[in-house]
Design a protein around this motif. Structure first.
Motif, short mmCIF file in Angstrom:
data_model
loop_
_atom_site.label_atom_id
_atom_site.label_comp_id
_atom_site.label_asym_id
_atom_site.label_seq_id
_atom_site.Cartn_x
_atom_site.Cartn_y
_atom_site.Cartn_z
N HIS A 301 0.83 -1.21 0.00
CA HIS A 301 0.00 0.00 0.00
C HIS A 301 0.87 1.26 0.00
N GLU A 306 -0.90 4.70 -0.81
CA GLU A 306 -2.16 4.58 -0.07
C GLU A 306 -1.89 4.65 1.43
N THR A 307 -1.86 5.87 1.97
CA THR A 307 -1.42 6.10 3.34
C THR A 307 -2.31 5.41 4.36
N ARG A 308 -3.62 5.60 4.26
CA ARG A 308 -4.52 5.03 5.27
C ARG A 308 -4.49 3.51 5.23
N ALA A 311 -1.30 2.31 6.89
CA ALA A 311 -1.35 2.44 8.35
C ALA A 311 -2.23 1.35 8.96
N HIS A 312 -3.34 1.06 8.31
CA HIS A 312 -4.24 0.01 8.80
C HIS A 312 -3.52 -1.33 8.84
#
Length: 454
Positions: A301, A306-308, A311-312
């Motif tokens: 990611h 795709e930062t979020r 992090a998830h």
């Protein structure tokens, strides 16, 4: 997806064409398409395309697509020179053959036995991950064999021990030294499967060993810079893992294949591979393996920006590792012996660097090296190649933050770790770091580093 060399160079070699031969053929298509003439004596034009990064004008690209029978729409879907790889596929069988144990072992045997260990090969283009995962899900399981001298479960156990040693030798010595040994193990396993009698259970164990041997061949080929060759081995490894029915070797194969995919321009394909591995992980019940796979998903990611989502996945990795603390290491598969909190933080720092957050990256890198938590510290001496790559990334973060003294100190440590380790990937990473430092060579400490490591 990166591959070995330039696809146009490969096509010329494959067909025995000189640059003039190629331009003559291209001229015929150029005129047929209504673009006029193309200079057939300008041999340097082909050299500019293949060696110096010059992109041909669109009429020339269309003529190439016509010459090589590539659909015109691929020029949009695959920018230059990617579309040419569709004309370079050396081995369609790895993609198209039935997912049966016999077919798989014959393909693996041929891949492992053909030519030298790292010779230039054709371009094997995998256009999508979903069909491969679907094929693996429907693969026929391995069966018993009644011909030949019978072997028992002690034979696959011996192969498993040898493969565990190869994994650790790769950590210490680098891929260049280990690839030939992995190929030799793969040939020995495939010969055993083809010539000895065994039960169904033993057959499945042998296919699992073949899958892991092919996975090591793939990883060491990738780490040595031979991406097309690595793709062949990963395909064979997945086929063999599917025949074994072993979720551990399947998940490990997919997880390592994802590294190559997100590192060579296909982060979404990498995410598909990791998600396939996570589906297997539910059958395994190893929090350490689950943590490793979520960390790989975070990397995919991050490469996609795709930062979020990254992090998830990082949070999921840490949650899984927390569960691993109550889980005896002996209960985990041997293939995740290298996973600890320090490694997860190094991967998190790498994600932050990809996403343009050098401060967060540096926080993660330094936390991974915290010697006060010895059991969870990243073990640099055990993994010199990995340590060199992570330290190069830490130095890059320090450069971005303006800490040139810290960057140079970290860079020195990275160079020390790479001494005696053969890894094109590690060498390339250090080369990239030197290029970033060269921009600041007016600073004395930087100039001294560049001169002392030239």
């Amino acid at each position: 997806m990166e591959t070995d060399g330039h696809p146009l160079t490969y096509l010329l070699h494959l067909n025995g064409w000189s640059a003039t031969d190629y331009l003559t053929r291209l001229d015929a298509e150029y005129r047929r398409l209504g673009y006029g003439r193309i200079a057939t004596k300008d041999r340097k034009r082909v050299t500019r395309w293949t060696r110096y990064g010059i992109t041909p004008e669109m009429p020339a690209q269309r003529a190439m697509a016509a010459l090589h029978r590539i659909p015109a729409e691929e020029l949009t879907a695959r920018p230059w020179p990617e579309f040419l790889k569709l004309a370079c596929i050396r081995e369609r069988q790895l993609l198209d053959a039935a997912w049966t144990p016999q077919t798989t072992i014959e393909l693996l045997d041929r891949v492992a036995s053909t030519g030298g260990p790292m010779e230039r090969r054709g371009f094997l283009v995998v256009t999508g991950i979903a069909p491969l995962l679907a094929g693996a899900a429907t693969a026929e399981p391995a069966t018993a064999r009644s011909h030949g001298r019978r072997i028992g479960p002690q034979t696959p156990a011996l192969f498993d021990k040898a493969l565990a040693i190869l994994r650790r030798q790769d950590d210490q010595l680098g891929s260049g030294h280990v690839h030939a040994s992995a190929r030799a193990q793969l040939r020995l396993i495939t010969t055993t499967l083809k010539t000895r009698a065994h039960t169904e259970q033993t057959a499945r164990q042998l296919y699992g060993a073949a899958a892991e041997a092919a996975r090591i061949c793939a990883w060491t080929a990738y780490d040595s810079g031979h991406h097309a060759l690595a793709e062949e081995y990963y395909l064979g490894a997945l086929r063999s893992a599917a025949s074994s029915g072993d979720p551990v070797v399947t998940a490990n194969t997919l997880g390592f294949w994802a590294i190559m995919r997100y590192s060579t321009g296909d982060p979404h394909g990498a995410a598909d591979l990791v998600n396939g591995a996570l589906a297997q992980a539910r059958r395994i019940g190893s929090p350490r393996m689950t943590a490793m796979l979520h960390a790989r998903l975070a990397r995919a990611h991050a490469h996609a920006g795709e930062t979020r989502a990254s992090a998830h996945a990082q949070n999921a990795a840490l949650d899984a590792y927390d569960r691993a603390r109550d889980h005896s290491p002996e209960e985990d598969p041997d293939c995740v012996y290298w996973v600890n909190l320090g490694e997860l933080r190094m991967l998190a720092g790498s994600c932050a660097l990809n996403l343009g957050h050098p401060g967060e990256a540096l926080t993660q890198f330094t936390a991974a090296e915290d010697r006060r938590r010895s059991s969870d510290t990243y073990r640099e001496d055990d993994f010199p190649r990995g340590a060199a790559i992570y330290l190069a990334r830490e130095a890059e973060a320090r450069i971005a933050l303006g800490d040139l003294d810290g960057a140079v100190d970290t860079a020195h440590r990275a160079v020390e770790h790479m001494g005696g380790v053969t890894s094109a990937r590690g060498t390339s990473t250090l080369g990239d770091l030197r290029s970033k430092l060269a921009v600041r060579q007016g600073v004395p400490v930087v100039r001294e580093f560049l001169e002392s490591t030239a």
